[in-house]
Design an enzyme around this catalytic site. Structure first.
Site, PDB file in Angstrom:
ATOM      1  N   CYS B  85      40.468  37.830 -38.425  1.00  0.00           N
ATOM      2  CA  CYS B  85      40.130  39.103 -37.777  1.00  0.00           C
ATOM      3  C   CYS B  85      41.400  39.840 -37.321  1.00  0.00           C
ATOM      4  O   CYS B  85      42.147  40.325 -38.162  1.00  0.00           O
ATOM      5  CB  CYS B  85      39.148  38.843 -36.638  1.00  0.00           C
ATOM      6  SG  CYS B  85      38.262  40.316 -36.130  1.00  0.00           S
ATOM      7  N   HIS B 201      34.761  34.932 -38.746  1.00  0.00           N
ATOM      8  CA  HIS B 201      35.248  33.943 -37.776  1.00  0.00           C
ATOM      9  C   HIS B 201      34.635  32.567 -38.036  1.00  0.00           C
ATOM     10  O   HIS B 201      33.556  32.276 -37.497  1.00  0.00           O
ATOM     11  CB  HIS B 201      34.836  34.363 -36.365  1.00  0.00           C
ATOM     12  CG  HIS B 201      35.550  35.560 -35.848  1.00  0.00           C
ATOM     13  ND1 HIS B 201      36.689  35.474 -35.094  1.00  0.00           N
ATOM     14  CD2 HIS B 201      35.283  36.879 -35.977  1.00  0.00           C
ATOM     15  CE1 HIS B 201      37.093  36.687 -34.763  1.00  0.00           C
ATOM     16  NE2 HIS B 201      36.264  37.566 -35.288  1.00  0.00           N
ATOM     17  N   GLU B 203      35.543  29.838 -36.725  1.00  0.00           N
ATOM     18  CA  GLU B 203      35.572  29.063 -35.473  1.00  0.00           C
ATOM     19  C   GLU B 203      34.336  29.303 -34.613  1.00  0.00           C
ATOM     20  O   GLU B 203      34.094  28.579 -33.651  1.00  0.00           O
ATOM     21  CB  GLU B 203      36.866  29.360 -34.689  1.00  0.00           C
ATOM     22  CG  GLU B 203      36.921  30.675 -33.922  1.00  0.00           C
ATOM     23  CD  GLU B 203      37.248  31.888 -34.788  1.00  0.00           C
ATOM     24  OE1 GLU B 203      37.241  31.772 -36.027  1.00  0.00           O
ATOM     25  OE2 GLU B 203      37.494  32.961 -34.198  1.00  0.00           O
TER      26      GLU B 203
END
Lengths: 83, 227
Positions: B85, B201, B203
């Protein structure tokens, strides 16, 4: 001395903000406005007395930070005569 | 395996990334942007967030941080650098990845789950990955990937497209393009494929009870490939 810089998006880069501004102007009755491109303006105070040096330094500033040359053009405004 | 996550003022996915890396077995360290030296690392991550409040252009100020010179040296020596990002935006601004990330086409901040199709598995990030369509989360305002016609030709010729927005079946179409990205691009590699920048993302998808588990597949594959 004072130097100004204008950053604009290159011709082929989509500018949705400019498009919205154009449509809003049309809606307000400014029907003859058929394109708007949004950009950035910088007023820079540079501690140089030599105009040529100041220009060269500003150009370096544009290339290294102010503009992303993949998508933007820069224009250094020649207001040396009134500074 | 040692990893380093770089923290910039305004990073906000750095701790999520730390949790994810540790969960899958990395020995992770957090590195402040003002440091000069990188510790010995097998992977360097530039996390998501809003470094320097997205002033000037997203990632442009962070790209001039002190630590960046070490990151670029690490890239030049073949080290793996992952930008998520805002980290992707920073890598673009350093010139480590081609193109630019523009404001989303419909001027909205987009925050939702998307499907991405992995386009190239011949690299350290996706080799032997067990799924080639992943459900991941995106949250960004400037993720509209752009480059010139000449550049996209080079990117395609070098197989640098990493991920494309798709549907659940992996069909890539404008209908599944959330932000106007050229060719539905969600992530790209550099020429050597050691640098990966991506808007989604992983994560945020490491717990099946919280959000989803496809991020786990991403990290497990990455760790296996580094080993």
């Amino acid at each position: 001395m004072k130097i100004s810089v204008i950053i604009t998006l290159k011709k082929d880069v989509l500018d949705p903000q400019g498009q919205v501004i154009q449509k809003t102007l049309n809606g307000m009755g400014f029907s003859s406005v058929d394109a708007v491109r949004q950009g950035k303006f910088f007023d820079i105070n540079i501690n140089e007395t030599d105009k040529r040096k100041a220009y060269v330094k500003t150009e370096e500033i544009c290339k290294k930070l102010l503009a992303n040359l993949v998508i933007e053009n820069y224009k250094i405004i020649d207001n040396f005569n009134n500074s | 395996m040692n990893s380093s996550v770089i923290i910039f003022p305004g990073s906000n996915c750095d701790r999520d990334m730390d949790v994810a890396l540790k969960k899958f077995g990395f020995n992770n360290q957090m590195i402040w942007h003002n440091d000069v030296d990188l510790p010995k690392s097998d992977l360097v991550v530039l996390p998501g967030g809003f470094s320097y409040g997205d002033y000037l252009r997203c990632g442009s100020i962070a790209a001039k941080s002190k630590i960046i010179e070490s990151v670029i040296n690490f890239i030049n020596s073949g080290g793996l650098v992952l930008g998520i990002c805002n980290g992707f935006q920073i890598l673009i601004e350093t010139g480590s990845l081609p193109g630019a990330l523009l404001r989303n086409k419909y001027l909205e901040f987009i925050c939702k789950n998307v499907f991405v199709k992995i386009n190239n598995q011949k690299n350290s990030y996706f080799k032997s990955i067990k799924k080639d369509i992943l459900e991941l989360h995106i949250a960004h305002n400037e993720g509209n990937y752009f480059c010139t016609q000449d550049e996209i030709k080079q990117i395609e010729d070098n197989n640098q497209i990493a991920l494309c927005y798709s549907n659940e079946q992996g069909e890539i179409d404008e209908k599944y393009n959330p932000n106007g990205s050229l060719k539905n691009i969600a992530g790209i590699f550099n020429k050597k494929k050691n640098v990966l920048g991506m808007m989604p993302h992983p994560e945020r998808m490491i717990d099946k009870y919280l959000s989803g588990d496809d991020g786990s597949i991403f990290f497990e594959t990455l760790l296996n490939n580094i080993n």
